[in-house]
Write a protein that holds these residues in place. Structure first.
Motif, PDB file in Angstrom:
ATOM      1  N   LEU A 624     -10.044  -4.393  -2.505  1.00 47.10           N
ATOM      2  CA  LEU A 624      -8.882  -4.375  -1.783  1.00 47.10           C
ATOM      3  C   LEU A 624      -8.624  -2.999  -1.302  1.00 47.10           C
ATOM      4  O   LEU A 624      -8.057  -3.003  -0.373  1.00 47.10           O
ATOM      5  CB  LEU A 624      -7.703  -5.035  -2.638  1.00 47.10           C
ATOM      6  CG  LEU A 624      -6.434  -5.416  -2.038  1.00 47.10           C
ATOM      7  CD1 LEU A 624      -6.798  -6.711  -0.974  1.00 47.10           C
ATOM      8  CD2 LEU A 624      -5.571  -6.014  -2.867  1.00 47.10           C
ATOM      9  N   LYS A 625      -8.856  -1.917  -1.933  1.00 46.22           N
ATOM     10  CA  LYS A 625      -8.444  -0.603  -1.702  1.00 46.22           C
ATOM     11  C   LYS A 625      -9.411  -0.081  -0.565  1.00 46.22           C
ATOM     12  O   LYS A 625      -9.206   1.008  -0.287  1.00 46.22           O
ATOM     13  CB  LYS A 625      -8.243   0.175  -3.019  1.00 46.22           C
ATOM     14  CG  LYS A 625      -7.138  -0.283  -3.858  1.00 46.22           C
ATOM     15  CD  LYS A 625      -7.181   0.669  -5.344  1.00 46.22           C
ATOM     16  CE  LYS A 625      -6.232  -0.056  -6.178  1.00 46.22           C
ATOM     17  NZ  LYS A 625      -6.466   0.939  -7.610  1.00 46.22           N
ATOM     18  N   ASN A 626     -10.559  -0.563  -0.649  1.00 48.01           N
ATOM     19  CA  ASN A 626     -11.650  -0.250   0.193  1.00 48.01           C
ATOM     20  C   ASN A 626     -11.315  -0.549   1.826  1.00 48.01           C
ATOM     21  O   ASN A 626     -11.236  -1.862   1.968  1.00 48.01           O
ATOM     22  CB  ASN A 626     -13.295  -0.532  -0.345  1.00 48.01           C
ATOM     23  CG  ASN A 626     -14.081  -0.037   0.442  1.00 48.01           C
ATOM     24  OD1 ASN A 626     -14.182   0.136   1.652  1.00 48.01           O
ATOM     25  ND2 ASN A 626     -15.354   0.052  -0.288  1.00 48.01           N
ATOM     26  N   GLU A 627     -11.658   0.443   2.667  1.00 47.99           N
ATOM     27  CA  GLU A 627     -11.177  -0.196   3.941  1.00 47.99           C
ATOM     28  C   GLU A 627     -12.242  -1.112   4.433  1.00 47.99           C
ATOM     29  O   GLU A 627     -12.052  -1.919   5.277  1.00 47.99           O
ATOM     30  CB  GLU A 627     -11.033   1.011   4.789  1.00 47.99           C
ATOM     31  CG  GLU A 627     -10.751   1.036   6.448  1.00 47.99           C
ATOM     32  CD  GLU A 627     -10.386   2.091   7.056  1.00 47.99           C
ATOM     33  OE1 GLU A 627     -10.468   1.909   8.418  1.00 47.99           O
ATOM     34  OE2 GLU A 627     -10.550   3.002   6.649  1.00 47.99           O
ATOM     35  N   THR A 629     -14.073  -3.405   3.000  1.00 46.25           N
ATOM     36  CA  THR A 629     -14.184  -4.823   2.323  1.00 46.25           C
ATOM     37  C   THR A 629     -12.580  -5.323   2.181  1.00 46.25           C
ATOM     38  O   THR A 629     -12.562  -6.482   1.519  1.00 46.25           O
ATOM     39  CB  THR A 629     -14.797  -4.523   0.901  1.00 46.25           C
ATOM     40  OG1 THR A 629     -14.150  -3.782   0.227  1.00 46.25           O
ATOM     41  CG2 THR A 629     -16.206  -4.505   1.226  1.00 46.25           C
ATOM     42  N   ARG A 630     -11.559  -4.930   2.456  1.00 46.41           N
ATOM     43  CA  ARG A 630     -10.332  -5.286   2.432  1.00 46.41           C
ATOM     44  C   ARG A 630      -9.784  -6.499   2.918  1.00 46.41           C
ATOM     45  O   ARG A 630      -9.237  -7.324   1.956  1.00 46.41           O
ATOM     46  CB  ARG A 630      -9.320  -4.122   2.660  1.00 46.41           C
ATOM     47  CG  ARG A 630      -9.138  -3.953   4.157  1.00 46.41           C
ATOM     48  CD  ARG A 630      -8.358  -2.609   4.467  1.00 46.41           C
ATOM     49  NE  ARG A 630      -8.033  -2.278   5.863  1.00 46.41           N
ATOM     50  CZ  ARG A 630      -7.607  -1.357   6.582  1.00 46.41           C
ATOM     51  NH1 ARG A 630      -7.139  -0.276   5.550  1.00 46.41           N
ATOM     52  NH2 ARG A 630      -7.604  -1.223   7.663  1.00 46.41           N
ATOM     53  N   LEU A 631     -10.444  -6.790   4.122  1.00 47.66           N
ATOM     54  CA  LEU A 631      -9.972  -7.943   4.641  1.00 47.66           C
ATOM     55  C   LEU A 631     -10.395  -8.975   3.829  1.00 47.66           C
ATOM     56  O   LEU A 631     -10.014 -10.253   3.677  1.00 47.66           O
ATOM     57  CB  LEU A 631     -10.398  -8.083   5.949  1.00 47.66           C
ATOM     58  CG  LEU A 631     -10.102  -9.366   7.082  1.00 47.66           C
ATOM     59  CD1 LEU A 631      -8.733  -9.808   7.089  1.00 47.66           C
ATOM     60  CD2 LEU A 631     -10.399  -9.351   8.344  1.00 47.66           C
ATOM     61  N   THR A 632     -11.891  -9.342   3.571  1.00 53.97           N
ATOM     62  CA  THR A 632     -12.470 -10.305   2.862  1.00 53.97           C
ATOM     63  C   THR A 632     -11.782 -10.388   1.412  1.00 53.97           C
ATOM     64  O   THR A 632     -11.607 -11.536   0.910  1.00 53.97           O
ATOM     65  CB  THR A 632     -13.931  -9.923   2.717  1.00 53.97           C
ATOM     66  OG1 THR A 632     -14.370  -9.359   3.659  1.00 53.97           O
ATOM     67  CG2 THR A 632     -14.826 -10.967   2.119  1.00 53.97           C
ATOM     68  N   ALA A 633     -11.681  -9.014   0.666  1.00 53.56           N
ATOM     69  CA  ALA A 633     -10.875  -9.162  -0.399  1.00 53.56           C
ATOM     70  C   ALA A 633      -9.305  -9.914  -0.473  1.00 53.56           C
ATOM     71  O   ALA A 633      -8.937 -10.789  -1.238  1.00 53.56           O
ATOM     72  CB  ALA A 633     -10.733  -7.816  -0.993  1.00 53.56           C
ATOM     73  N   VAL A 634      -8.667  -9.692   0.437  1.00 50.73           N
ATOM     74  CA  VAL A 634      -7.413 -10.155   1.072  1.00 50.73           C
ATOM     75  C   VAL A 634      -7.640 -11.859   1.068  1.00 50.73           C
ATOM     76  O   VAL A 634      -6.912 -12.600   0.352  1.00 50.73           O
ATOM     77  CB  VAL A 634      -6.774  -9.774   2.009  1.00 50.73           C
ATOM     78  CG1 VAL A 634      -5.435 -10.593   2.504  1.00 50.73           C
ATOM     79  CG2 VAL A 634      -6.142  -8.332   1.907  1.00 50.73           C
ATOM     80  N   VAL A 659      -0.518  -2.455  -2.795  1.00 46.60           N
ATOM     81  CA  VAL A 659      -1.479  -2.345  -1.510  1.00 46.60           C
ATOM     82  C   VAL A 659      -1.306  -3.333  -0.646  1.00 46.60           C
ATOM     83  O   VAL A 659      -1.333  -2.872   0.719  1.00 46.60           O
ATOM     84  CB  VAL A 659      -2.785  -2.473  -2.159  1.00 46.60           C
ATOM     85  CG1 VAL A 659      -3.921  -2.203  -1.154  1.00 46.60           C
ATOM     86  CG2 VAL A 659      -3.358  -1.810  -3.265  1.00 46.60           C
ATOM     87  N   LEU A 660      -0.888  -4.588  -0.748  1.00 40.66           N
ATOM     88  CA  LEU A 660      -0.686  -5.478   0.369  1.00 40.66           C
ATOM     89  C   LEU A 660       0.320  -4.979   1.126  1.00 40.66           C
ATOM     90  O   LEU A 660       0.325  -5.304   2.333  1.00 40.66           O
ATOM     91  CB  LEU A 660      -0.415  -6.944  -0.190  1.00 40.66           C
ATOM     92  CG  LEU A 660      -1.724  -7.570  -0.959  1.00 40.66           C
ATOM     93  CD1 LEU A 660      -1.396  -8.726  -1.804  1.00 40.66           C
ATOM     94  CD2 LEU A 660      -2.809  -8.061   0.226  1.00 40.66           C
ATOM     95  N   CYS A 678      -1.634 -14.263   2.064  1.00 38.38           N
ATOM     96  CA  CYS A 678      -2.020 -13.876   0.796  1.00 38.38           C
ATOM     97  C   CYS A 678      -0.679 -13.765  -0.099  1.00 38.38           C
ATOM     98  O   CYS A 678      -0.576 -14.537  -1.207  1.00 38.38           O
ATOM     99  CB  CYS A 678      -2.988 -12.712   0.500  1.00 38.38           C
ATOM    100  SG  CYS A 678      -3.304 -12.175  -0.900  1.00 38.38           S
ATOM    101  N   LEU A 679       0.332 -13.025   0.511  1.00 37.62           N
ATOM    102  CA  LEU A 679       1.687 -12.968  -0.204  1.00 37.62           C
ATOM    103  C   LEU A 679       2.531 -14.458  -0.509  1.00 37.62           C
ATOM    104  O   LEU A 679       2.990 -14.407  -1.388  1.00 37.62           O
ATOM    105  CB  LEU A 679       2.474 -11.896   0.407  1.00 37.62           C
ATOM    106  CG  LEU A 679       2.042 -10.294   0.524  1.00 37.62           C
ATOM    107  CD1 LEU A 679       2.719  -9.626   1.659  1.00 37.62           C
ATOM    108  CD2 LEU A 679       2.292  -9.851  -0.893  1.00 37.62           C
TER     109      LEU A 679
END
Length: 1241
Positions: A624-627, A629-634, A659-660, A678-679
């Protein structure tokens, strides 16, 4: 001497050196100089450079010769016409030289010069004169029968020249034709083939007379019964000119087809192949003219697609699979006996199958007959031994499937909405295909284990098409297909592309079939897919992870109680995915697929993982913190948060929320929306694990997201706020001061509607129910109403938009329903507001609308006071207040039908002057109320409407018609026949009202009335022949509505309706009259509106019923419209552009007739003394015509038409027309760019 001339002189001097390296370097330097745009040569330098380069063509060194040829290309545009002519003269005379090397290099030189000749108008004189020189020389060279290589080169150059510059050679066309025709009888095959190519390039641009001459010549020669080798040439030539000349062959087909059919009977395989290639060209280029011959050609194709005289296919296809495996080696040996190099029969089979494929792809109207004739024959050829031919069989069958998909997407769904037991009517072609599925699988499943990669890939492509066309049809055949899939995944000799194909087919299979079909085979399916995840090639790993993701859903489908136990497979699937999830040095695609796959494993099987879940969640937090892969992680965290397994996410929540929150500041829209979703999932499902303090980073970002610039983001943000309001009432006090102003701005925005408004209503209700001190009912109400109570000329000068009145009224009603105790007081306030003559108009309009919306919720009862207030408002001087009162009365009647509907009907009868407003209220009632509550009142409403269906006022009549149409939807079986009855009895006004009513029964979604309407719409369309012009116009409007919203209703009637439609497109002199206005005479065309309606129908039919139209007949009427009134011309230009993209072949057929009206419009100038509107109108017309021209010029074959080429040239040379053309081309480009940039943001 200038520096350039000096430099060039030096280079020319070095070119005379005896050292070949000097000559090479000097020529190379010269080429670099000539390529510079800035170089300008004086006359002397030009002459010397040309002379030297021509001399170097005879150089002893081959490399120097090649460079000299390359120098000719930039030189053509740098020197004057006499020098180019000199170059051409020398090159042409070298062509007939005895030295073979000089001939070859000169031939290359000529091709280079031809490729560089300018096509622009300024260079056309040069191009024309050079072409004439080359052509006359080449015609001479072709006549030299003694040297074949000269002939071949001459023909080659001629083909190049005709391909690029045919338009400039118009004057030479007949002499070229007369010199090319004798070459077709040359004893050398190569000469004949190149002559055919040259004729192919000549055909598109030549005049119709020349084309006929060529075709007549070929037919005359074929009629003589020449030797087989010559017949082959003539038939091949026919196929080529048909491909290139397209529709022109159409008029000769009657004579040609019997000849070509006769030659298929000659025992010569190549001749038969050419015959079928000719048939294919005829079918693709002249579909209409080929119609009478389709049956003959199909029979021939079916006969020769099995033509394999040297091989005996084993008819016993039921043989055992085991025996087949044993026979593999034997079969290979026996194959060698038959692989006879002289056996050309495969070419006949391939060409006949390609001809069938052309037939399937061009004749969608014959699709059903193909299933009975062609489909079984193709299935029988799946056993074809020749690899290339079998690939074509697969292609033809895939085309049949694709056409079936097209047909089923056009087949509008006729659904019985009232009876859920009745399923939608199935498309006939799909039903026929379903019957063929078992035979298809039977023919294919063994081939999935064949050694040939090409065969297996073909099988997978075909099965993929089948799964897309009929989802779920392969369910019972999955056990037969699984061994083939597993074989391709595990076979060591298999290429990586084969594995990817097998995995992607498996993926399609999983998506289009229910989980129960795969569960019994999990033991066999999983190991090979898991092995693919371990593969070194990233594409295979990525596809395999996607398959595992779908298999996880199969193991435990959500929302279904399955008897399948996934436990034995969980560990294996988890460990292999985890290995890929942990790896950081892998491809981006694999990273994303691994995150997504693991997300599904946790979501569906998390309860089997226990301790491992926390380790996985920790990795997700890192991703999630990695630019990258963040969209897939969200998206993955959203999935897990909503899992019914209630996965414990508390360890990562505080950090994840922080982070979100930061993501909400980012510009990437997809990330913003994903984060909000997600939220919302976290707040909804994990409220207990989240401390209010952890939400701070999110809360601080939300106020800026509620803004009318992006309604969707606003909607999702407000949904999240609603979730927070329900879960954490304590956070409301903090956020209300920052978020509420934005929400109120949104409510007062003219853009607010639909789902965003629904989200706001829910949010306001949540606020009231939270009982927070500073967010009470009265405070919210005050904030909502405030802008409407300011005087209109307030300091900020803001004008409240009409849409915001309705939005606020909805919000007030929502607040009232959340706190019923407050409602009576609010209603009383509104009534006072309306009664008070001193209150601003805006406040009175709003109060009426609020009363209506509160009444819609049923909170008013049958209050007499309210009815009095509404009637009083009808007498207001303000139109706005009257309209608001009409809306309010309709809304109240919806909320309390028994109290208000009788009152409404009584008023309509008693108050003719207010009828229009009251009918608006009635329309609202009929549109919104469910059929069950309206049923008791149908008769009284129906009778009242028919009393008013002959009203002189058109607006009132249209309202009556809309009410009638919508009322018919309540009980179609009883009311539709009564409407039909009314057609026979009524006056023209009554008939027009009934036909308009039918228009309102045609809705763009499936409805119970559809099947009834389909049976009787033909009776209503008979009004297209009504003697009253207005009834005809309204019938056309209704027909247009059907064509646009539900084409299935009228497809079967096109044959009867189109003649009447086309009749209405014609200008009628008896409807044109002259009106005297003072000293001026003014022409009035009473038929214009009908013609406009007819052309609008034609435009709709293009999109929805294209296959039912005879395009050439359609084009005749479009052509007439191009010369009609301004409005109709605008429509026909649009139609023409649409036709170019839908059926270019037909438009090309009529091109010469269409160019003239287009040219006339584009070149028209407005008279000098005209008014400004006239200038603007003419400018818009020219731009519209130019759009049609631009669409035409985008078709590659268009410039072959001499008249179109001349017109295109005229546009380029006229600065005025060129600027319009460029702005249209630029506008289209700009449009595309703009949408792309929006998506990227």
């Amino acid at each position: 001497m200038s520096s350039v001339s000096y430099h060039i002189s030096n280079l020319l001097e070095k070119m005379t050196s005896t050292d070949k390296d000097f000559r090479f370097m000097a020529t190379n330097d010269l080429m670099l100089e000539l390529q510079k745009d800035s170089i300008k040569l004086d006359e002397d330098s030009e002459r010397r450079v040309v002379t030297m380069l021509l001399k170097l063509l005879e150089d002893k060194n081959g490399e120097v010769q090649n460079l000299a040829v390359k120098c000719l290309a930039p030189l053509v545009s740098k020197v004057k016409e006499p020098q180019v002519e000199t170059m051409v003269d020398v090159l042409c005379s070298n062509m007939t030289s005895d030295k073979e090397q000089l001939r070859d290099i000169s031939s290359m030189g000529l091709k280079t010069v031809i490729a560089e000749l300018p096509l622009t108008s300024s260079g056309l004189t040069l191009t024309g004169s050079v072409c004439k020189k080359i052509t006359s020389q080449l015609i001479g060279a072709m006549g030299k029968h003694d040297d074949v290589s000269v002939q071949l080169e001459a023909l080659d150059i001629l083909s190049d020249m005709l391909g690029r510059l045919s338009g400039a050679l118009v004057s030479f066309h007949s002499s070229l034709l007369s010199s090319l025709l004798p070459q077709l009888t040359s004893p050398r095959m190569a000469v004949r083939k190149r002559s055919i190519l040259a004729l192919g390039h000549l055909v598109p641009c030549c005049s119709p007379a020349l084309f006929s001459q060529l075709t007549e010549h070929l037919m005359k020669e074929l009629a003589k019964g020449p030797p087989t080798s010559m017949t082959r040439t003539y038939i091949q030539c026919l196929a080529t000119i048909s491909r290139q000349g397209g529709h022109r062959v159409g008029e000769h087909l009657e004579k040609l087809i019997p000849m070509v059919v006769k030659f298929t009977g000659v025992e010569d395989d190549e001749l038969r192949e050419y015959c079928f290639q000719a048939f294919e060209a005829f079918i693709r280029r002249c579909p209409k003219e080929m119609s009478p011959h389709i049956a003959t050609v199909t029979q021939l194709c079916l006969k020769y697609m099995t033509f394999d005289p040297n091989y005996n296919y084993d008819d016993n296809e039921e043989e055992d699979e085991d025996r087949m495996d044993i026979d593999d080696e034997l079969e290979e040996e026996s194959d060698d006996e038959y692989s006879d190099d002289d056996d050309m029969s495969w070419k006949v089979r391939r060409s006949s199958i390609k001809c069938l494929e052309a037939l399937i792809s061009t004749r969608l109207d014959l699709l059903l007959s193909f299933y009975s004739s062609i489909c079984p024959a193709l299935l029988a050829r799946f056993k074809e031994r020749e690899e290339n031919v079998r690939a074509d069989v697969f292609t033809a069958f895939s085309t049949l499937l694709r056409q079936t998909r097209v047909a089923s997407s056009r087949h509008s769904l006729i659904v019985s909405g009232s009876d859920p037991g009745v399923r939608r009517e199935e498309e006939p072609a799909v039903a026929l295909l379903k019957k063929q599925v078992p035979a298809t699988v039977k023919a294919l499943h063994r081939q999935l284990k064949e050694k040939s990669i090409k065969f297996r890939q073909g099988c997978f492509c075909l099965l993929t098409e089948l799964a897309h066309t009929v989802p779920g049809a392969l369910e019972e055949h999955i056990p037969a297909l699984i061994p083939g899939i597993v074989f391709s995944l595990t076979d060591k000799s298999t290429l990586s592309t084969m594995r990817i194909d097998a995995l992607s087919f498996f993926n399609v299979l999983l998506l289009s079939h229910p989980p129960q079909a795969f569960q019994p085979h999990m033991q066999v399916l999983l190991p090979p897919v898991i092995a693919c995840i371990e593969d070194t090639f990233y594409k295979i790993t990525s596809e395999a992870l996607l398959v595992i993701q779908h298999l996880v859903k199969v193991m435990r489908p959500q929302g279904q109680a399955g008897g399948f136990d996934p436990k034995p497979f969980v560990k294996e699937v988890f460990s292999v995915t985890m290995k890929r999830l942990k790896a950081t040095d892998i491809d981006q695609e694999v990273k994303e697929r691994a995150i997504s796959c693991m997300g599904h494993i946790v979501c569906h099987l998390g309860d089997h993982l226990r301790a491992e879940v926390q380790a996985v969640l920790a990795i997700f937090l890192e991703r999630l913190k990695n630019e990258i892969t963040r969209l897939t992680a969200v998206r993955t965290i959203t999935l897990i948060a909503a899992s019914p397994l209630k996965i414990d996410m508390s360890p990562i929540l505080p950090e994840a929320l922080s982070v979100l929150g930061s993501f909400l500041r980012k510009n990437q829209r997809a990330l913003k929306l994903g984060t909000l979703a997600c939220l919302t999932a976290l707040v909804t499902h994990h409220a207990a694990s989240i401390k209010p303090a952890a939400l701070e980073p999110v809360l601080s970002e939300l106020p800026t997201l509620v803004d009318e610039s992006d309604m969707h983001v606003s909607q999702v943000s407000i949904t999240l706020l609603t979730g927070m309001a329900k879960a954490y009432p304590s956070t409301l006090a903090k956020i209300s001061s920052s978020v509420l102003p934005g929400v109120f701005r949104l409510i007062h925005s003219p853009l607010l509607q639909g789902s965003t408004l629904e989200a706001i209503l829910e949010y306001l209700q949540a606020l009231v129910l939270s009982k927070t001190s500073n967010l009470s009912y009265s405070q919210l109400l005050k904030s909502l109403m405030e802008p409407f109570h300011r005087s209109q000329s307030s300091a900020d000068g803001s004008i409240v938009h009409r849409q915001s009145y309705h939005s606020v009224a909805h919000c007030v009603a929502a607040l009232s329903s959340a706190s019923p105790k407050e409602t009576p007081g609010t209603v009383a306030g509104f009534i006072q507001q309306v009664k008070n003559p001193g209150s601003p108009e805006a406040a009175r309009v709003l109060a009426l609308l609020c009363l209506g919306e509160v009444g819609r919720k049923g909170s008013l009862g049958g209050s007499k006071e309210v009815q009095g207030v509404i009637l009083e408002a009808f007498s207001s001087t303000s139109e706005e207040v009257k309209t608001a009162a009409s809306c309010a009365l309709g809304s109240m009647a919806v909320g309390c039908l028994s109290d208000y509907l009788p009152f409404l009907l009584k008023e309509i009868s008693a108050q003719p002057r207010r009828q229009y407003l009251l009918l608006h209220s009635l329309k609202e009632v009929i549109s919104v109320c469910p059929a069950s509550s309206l049923s008791p009142h149908v008769e009284s409403v129906w009778a009242l409407l028919f009393q008013n269906c002959e009203c002189q006022e058109e607006g009132t009549r249209n309202l009556v018609a809309e009410c009638l149409g919508k009322l018919t939807l309540v009980n179609p079986a009883a009311l539709l026949p009564r409407l039909k009855q009314q057609l026979k009895t009524g006056s023209p006004l009554a008939r027009s009202t009934v036909v308009t009513a039918i228009k309102f029964t045609i809705v763009d979604h499936p409805a119970p009335i559809d099947s009834l309407l389909k049976d009787c719409i033909g009776d209503f369309l008979k009004t297209l022949q009504d003697e009253d012009i207005n009834v005809r116009r309204i019938a056309l409007v209704m027909f247009n509505s059907a064509a646009h919203n539900k084409p299935s209703l009228i497809r079967g009637l096109l044959g009867r309706v189109l003649p009447h439609l086309y009749k209405e497109t014609q200008i009628r002199k008896d409807l044109i009259r002259e009106v005297e206005m003072g000293p001026f005479k003014h022409t009035v065309d009473d038929g214009l509106d009908v013609r406009k309606a007819a052309f609008e129908c034609m435009y709709s039919l293009l999109d929805s019923c294209l296959e039912g139209l005879d395009i050439l007949q359609f084009l005749d009427h479009v052509e007439e419209g191009l010369k009609d009134h301004y409005d109709i011309r605008m429509l026909t230009f649009l139609m023409l552009a649409r036709l170019v993209s839908l059926c270019p072949a037909a438009v090309l057929q009529r091109l010469d007739r269409l160019v003239e009206p287009l040219k006339a419009t584009v070149t028209t100038k407005v008279k000098a003394g005209s008014v400004k509107q006239e200038f603007e109108k003419q400018e818009e017309l020219r731009r519209s015509a130019m759009r049609a021209v631009a669409a035409l010029l985008a078709v590659p074959e268009v410039e072959r038409s001499p008249s179109m080429a001349e017109f295109a040239n005229q546009i380029k040379t006229s600065t005025d027309m060129a600027s319009i053309y460029q702005s249209i081309k630029g506008g289209e480009g700009g449009g595309i760019g703009a949408t792309e940039s929006m998506d990227m943001s």
